[in-house]
Design an enzyme around this catalytic site. Structure first.
Site, short mmCIF file in Angstrom:
data_model
loop_
_atom_site.label_atom_id
_atom_site.label_comp_id
_atom_site.label_asym_id
_atom_site.label_seq_id
_atom_site.Cartn_x
_atom_site.Cartn_y
_atom_site.Cartn_z
N HIS A 168 70.30 -2.28 -9.29
CA HIS A 168 69.28 -2.52 -8.26
C HIS A 168 67.87 -2.72 -8.84
O HIS A 168 67.16 -3.64 -8.46
CB HIS A 168 69.24 -1.35 -7.27
CG HIS A 168 70.59 -0.93 -6.77
ND1 HIS A 168 71.57 -1.82 -6.46
CD2 HIS A 168 71.11 0.30 -6.53
CE1 HIS A 168 72.65 -1.17 -6.03
NE2 HIS A 168 72.39 0.12 -6.07
N ASP B 289 75.53 -6.60 -5.44
CA ASP B 289 74.47 -5.62 -5.64
C ASP B 289 73.83 -5.54 -4.27
O ASP B 289 73.14 -6.48 -3.84
CB ASP B 289 73.46 -6.09 -6.69
CG ASP B 289 72.40 -5.04 -6.93
OD1 ASP B 289 71.90 -4.45 -5.95
OD2 ASP B 289 72.06 -4.78 -8.09
N HIS B 290 74.08 -4.45 -3.55
CA HIS B 290 73.71 -4.48 -2.13
C HIS B 290 72.20 -4.62 -1.92
O HIS B 290 71.75 -5.02 -0.86
CB HIS B 290 74.29 -3.28 -1.37
CG HIS B 290 73.55 -2.00 -1.54
ND1 HIS B 290 73.73 -1.17 -2.60
CD2 HIS B 290 72.61 -1.41 -0.76
CE1 HIS B 290 72.94 -0.11 -2.47
NE2 HIS B 290 72.25 -0.23 -1.36
C1 BG6 Z 1 73.89 3.07 -4.67
C2 BG6 Z 1 73.88 4.25 -5.58
O1 BG6 Z 1 74.22 1.90 -5.37
O2 BG6 Z 1 72.60 2.91 -4.10
C3 BG6 Z 1 73.47 5.49 -4.83
O3 BG6 Z 1 75.18 4.44 -6.12
C4 BG6 Z 1 72.16 5.28 -4.13
O4 BG6 Z 1 73.38 6.60 -5.72
C5 BG6 Z 1 72.19 4.00 -3.30
O5 BG6 Z 1 71.92 6.39 -3.29
C6 BG6 Z 1 70.83 3.69 -2.75
O6 BG6 Z 1 70.92 2.62 -1.84
P1 BG6 Z 1 69.93 2.49 -0.62
O7 BG6 Z 1 70.37 1.23 0.06
O8 BG6 Z 1 70.10 3.73 0.21
O9 BG6 Z 1 68.57 2.39 -1.21
#
Ligand code: BG6
Length: 485
Positions: A236, A173-174
């Site tokens: 997230h 989960d980045h």
């Molecule tokens: C991803 C989603 O996991 O997270 C995207 O699939 C989203 O739709 C993105 O734009 C948002 O990540 P960050 O790091 O730009 O907040």
């Protein structure tokens, strides 16, 4: 638990968007700073019939496109490219994996990163297993989406478990790789100030906002089958909620942190068919303007009418002693007015205002934790406005600012994948999602989707560039709460 660093990294989906935008630039960042094991080889695989030189050229182009020029030195780029190898492979054909195993040869430890369509996970894992690429010190990282509901997520988890034990499975989960997300743990557990009030006695409610200005971004195939709830809340936002709500883990280690998070997921009050209408709002953007530029609506971008939600707001409860009666309001959406990820904590007001008789109002304290685009923490406190107060006392909210960008100005903020890839290579699973977490997350999300289906909920329209449908405002206003804007 495997702890020795991998000597070989296998990247599935190496020509894909994530690899080009994030993974290769992150690996370059780590390599240039001397953080990767000296002898780490990186094998890209994908279907494209490239040879090694072709892959290295594509990687060089990706680095130049996605990394600031001042961080690219010809020497470091060359050294990085020399680590790269490529094996063209159709991952849906397990028989082709023998070639990959031959190319990799003897290794002292493998880290594998699957950045492919989930429909390929099963065949890939089977291919890795049959080619002997899953045994020993081999770790497997998987990118989302890890299923589209509890049943499909279990299927993926079962397929993974058939070849990789949980201790060697790294679900990404980045958001957990973001510096500021971990700062939340530092704020809560590195300071004694907040914790005594971090509960239902001290906190009135919590808001978590992840707003984006982007639209479909050419991801129609994936996004239209997913929607905001599954794309952003299931993973997230629930992870953010868990970090806000969890009990203090005894250690900052994989077991203790994940044990506490999963308890939060299991304590989430189900939003069911009866509570769904009062607890959730969905929306889909129509034409509008973002940052002054006109943008088309979702259906126009998609080229077809759709019932997929691009916005969701909901009211959640964590049913345990600490959070009894404290609402957690969550909202996320595409094509909102600004890009902002923020956690907003509203504390309870003072029990009695000594200033009321002098005409002053006292606002409850608020803590605003800004995660994106800027990293900052502000505590809103009441202070007296200077003056002789002949017409009564005036109090005003004044922020106590923790400007992290300034405090650590000389430290480069690494992108989330740098940390996650390094942890994968080194074998630290703390910032990866455990099976029980992801399944508890899906269970809660499935009930919401079931509630929407049972009540024929369709997303309400909102103009691109606004904060979602007006019903999202009503969701909190009914409780006397306003979204923090
Ligand atoms: C991803 C989603 O996991 O997270 C995207 O699939 C989203 O739709 C993105 O734009 C948002 O990540 P960050 O790091 O730009 O907040």
């Amino acid at each position: 638990m495997p702890t020795s660093p991998a000597t070989t990294l296998l990247l599935f989906g190496a020509t894909g968007d994530l690899a080009q935008r994030m993974l290769l630039p992150s690996l370059y960042g780590l390599a240039a700073d001397g953080l990767l094991p000296q002898d780490l080889r990186i094998f890209g695989t994908a279907r494209s019939p490239l040879d090694e030189a072709g892959f290295r050229a594509a990687a060089a182009e990706a680095l130049h496109r996605h990394i600031d020029a001042e961080r690219l030195s010809a020497e470091a780029v060359d050294a990085f490219l020399r680590r790269l190898h490529y094996v063209a492979l159709d991952a849906s054909e397990p028989a082709q994996f023998a070639r990959l195993a031959d190319a990799v040869g003897a290794h002292g430890g493998l880290a594998i990163f699957l950045s492919t369509a989930p429909s390929l996970f099963r065949a890939t894992i089977e291919g890795l297993r049959s080619a002997g690429l899953s045994e020993g010190a081999v770790r497997l990282a998987l990118e989302k989406p890890l299923g589209s509901d509890l049943a499909s997520s279990r299927e993926i988890n079962d397929a993974v478990a058939a070849a990789f034990p949980e201790a060697r499975t790294f679900r990404i989960d980045h958001y957990l790789g973001k510096e500021t997300v971990q700062n939340l743990l530092a704020l809560r557990f590195g300071n004694s100030l907040f914790e005594p009030m971090w509960n239902a006695a001290g906190i009135d409610h919590v808001q978590i906002t992840v707003s984006e200005t982007v639209g479909l971004e050419g991801r129609a195939g994936y996004y239209d089958g997913s929607g905001a709830l599954r794309d952003m809340v299931q993973n997230h936002m629930l992870q953010l909620l868990a970090l806000v709500a969890m009990e203090p883990p005894a250690q900052f280690d994989a077991g203790a942190v994940r044990d506490e998070k999963v308890k939060v997921f299991r304590s989430l009050r189900p939003i069911d068919r009866r509570s769904i209408l009062a607890s959730t709002v969905t929306g889909q953007y129509g034409p509008g303007a973002v940052a002054g530029a006109p943008v088309p609506g979702y259906a126009d971008e998609l080229g077809a009418p759709s019932l997929t939600e691009t916005f969701v707001a909901l009211k959640a409860h964590v049913d345990n002693w600490r959070w009894k009666g404290v609402p957690f309001y969550l909202r996320t959406g595409k094509r909102l007015p600004e890009r902002r990820t923020e956690i907003f904590i509203q504390f309870k007001g003072v029990p009695h205002s000594i200033f009321a008789s002098r005409g002053a109002t006292v606002e409850p304290n608020k803590l605003v934790i800004g995660l994106q685009p800027e990293e900052n923490i502000r505590l809103l406190m009441m202070a007296k406005q200077p003056g002789l107060d002949r017409d009564g006392i005036r109090l005003r909210e004044v922020p106590l600012d923790l400007g992290l960008a300034n405090a650590f100005a000389d430290t480069r903020r690494r992108i989330a994948y740098e940390r996650l890839l390094l942890d994968l290579v080194e074998g630290d699973p703390t910032l990866f999602v455990r099976r029980d977490e992801v399944e508890a997350q899906w269970e809660w999300i499935d009930a919401i989707r079931d509630g929407w289906a049972a009540n024929n909920v369709v997303p309400k329209g909102y103009a691109a560039g606004t904060w979602g449908p007006s019903a999202a405002i009503a969701l909190t206003e009914r409780d006397g709460v306003s979204w923090h804007e």
